[in-house]
Design an enzyme around this catalytic site. Structure first.
Site, short mmCIF file in Angstrom:
data_model
loop_
_atom_site.label_atom_id
_atom_site.label_comp_id
_atom_site.label_asym_id
_atom_site.label_seq_id
_atom_site.Cartn_x
_atom_site.Cartn_y
_atom_site.Cartn_z
N ASP B 7 41.45 37.75 33.09
CA ASP B 7 41.36 37.03 34.36
C ASP B 7 40.05 37.50 34.99
O ASP B 7 39.98 38.60 35.54
CB ASP B 7 42.56 37.39 35.25
CG ASP B 7 42.51 36.68 36.60
OD1 ASP B 7 41.79 35.68 36.72
OD2 ASP B 7 43.20 37.15 37.52
N GLU B 67 40.80 32.94 31.76
CA GLU B 67 41.20 31.93 32.74
C GLU B 67 39.95 31.21 33.22
O GLU B 67 38.99 31.84 33.65
CB GLU B 67 41.93 32.58 33.92
CG GLU B 67 42.37 31.53 34.93
CD GLU B 67 43.44 32.05 35.89
OE1 GLU B 67 44.23 32.94 35.52
OE2 GLU B 67 43.47 31.55 37.02
N HIS B 140 46.35 39.97 39.13
CA HIS B 140 45.29 39.79 38.11
C HIS B 140 45.74 40.30 36.75
O HIS B 140 45.31 39.79 35.71
CB HIS B 140 44.00 40.48 38.55
CG HIS B 140 43.42 39.89 39.80
ND1 HIS B 140 42.97 38.59 39.86
CD2 HIS B 140 43.25 40.41 41.03
CE1 HIS B 140 42.53 38.34 41.09
NE2 HIS B 140 42.69 39.42 41.81
N ASP B 143 48.10 37.67 35.44
CA ASP B 143 47.30 36.51 35.02
C ASP B 143 46.67 36.75 33.65
O ASP B 143 46.61 35.84 32.81
CB ASP B 143 46.19 36.22 36.04
CG ASP B 143 46.75 35.67 37.35
OD1 ASP B 143 47.94 35.27 37.39
OD2 ASP B 143 45.99 35.66 38.35
MG LIG Z 1 43.97 36.24 39.15
#
Ligand SMILES: [Mg+2]
Lengths: 164, 164
Positions: B7, B67, B140, B143
């Site tokens: 991320d 991401e 994070h 993610d």
């Molecule tokens: Mg994030």
């Protein structure tokens, strides 16, 4: 003082190295590094990294100066200019060279004397200051030299700050 | 297959390493790398580079999955996420690891089954798939694990393409 100027981009990255001694400035090197659209991103960023690293180890600049432009037409463009800047910052970190950023109005102010000058006037002044036989071309190369000269202009004034 | 999920961010970069064997997936590692706002940019990007390099050489992923989000609130944010991506791409180039990007709807589709799921549902599924005792935190880190699992989901379908 030797300054490495960079006009950052993922497809075209302008590199210009300028040496200033007293009031005299001369060009040591200038090139545009080109990467291929559609190539894997790691290969493209790696190619930029190696080109910047080579210029920095060859000419040993005391500073790297980059053109900074926050108002890109698109988010995606800003993102991809950021990729190129990542490569520049890594070279700077590994060789302990400070990096300074200058927006277009600062460049125009430094070289032409007012922030509304056009690109052609900037290239004309780059040619005059560096004593080049012809106008610097292409645009990304002229921009890189202009950024390096901009740093030479502002640095003694101590009005600049390393990028953070 | 071992996948390093990222991320990306300049202040907080989430790293999550997942190993998938057959239908089973487990977490090998997860962390959030933090850099300090106001530190020189080269030091921040260098720190991210070293953290990603260390994770990649420790866990030897076959792929890096990141991401991807083009619609940042601001240009400047997109630009600075790009700095972090530059560091990621350099690690990928140096270790010859392909990098894939997935937008949030792809992640939600892969983990929850529809592209409109919320963050909490994604974290819940990350916990379930990896058999974690608690919900993955902070965001994070969750993610990054979600992105790694997303790659595990799409890769056998061959519907993904390395970033270029
Ligand atoms: Mg994030």
């Amino acid at each position: 003082m030797v300054v490495l100027g960079i006009d950052p981009g993922i497809t075209n990255l302008g590199l210009g190295v300028v040496e200033q001694v007293g009031k005299q400035a001369r060009m040591l090197h200038a090139e545009v590094v080109k990467t291929t659209h559609g190539e894997p991103a790691p290969a493209r960023v790696g190619q930029l990294y190696r080109a910047v690293y080579k210029a920095a180890t060859t000419f040993r600049p005391q500073a790297i100066a980059v053109e900074e432009q926050f108002f890109y037409r698109q988010n995606e463009l800003a993102y991809k200019v950021g990729w190129a800047m990542g490569a520049v910052f890594l070279v700077a970190d590994q060789l302990a060279i400070p990096v300074y950023g200058y927006g277009p109005p600062k460049v125009k102010q430094a070289l032409v004397g007012h922030g509304q000058a056009d690109k052609h006037q900037v290239a004309y002044m780059v040619r005059a200051i560096l004593g080049l036989k012809t106008l610097p071309k292409p645009t990304h190369l002229a921009d890189a030299l202009a950024i390096a000269l901009t740093h030479c202009f502002y640095h003694p004034l101590r009005s600049n700050k390393p990028l953070s």
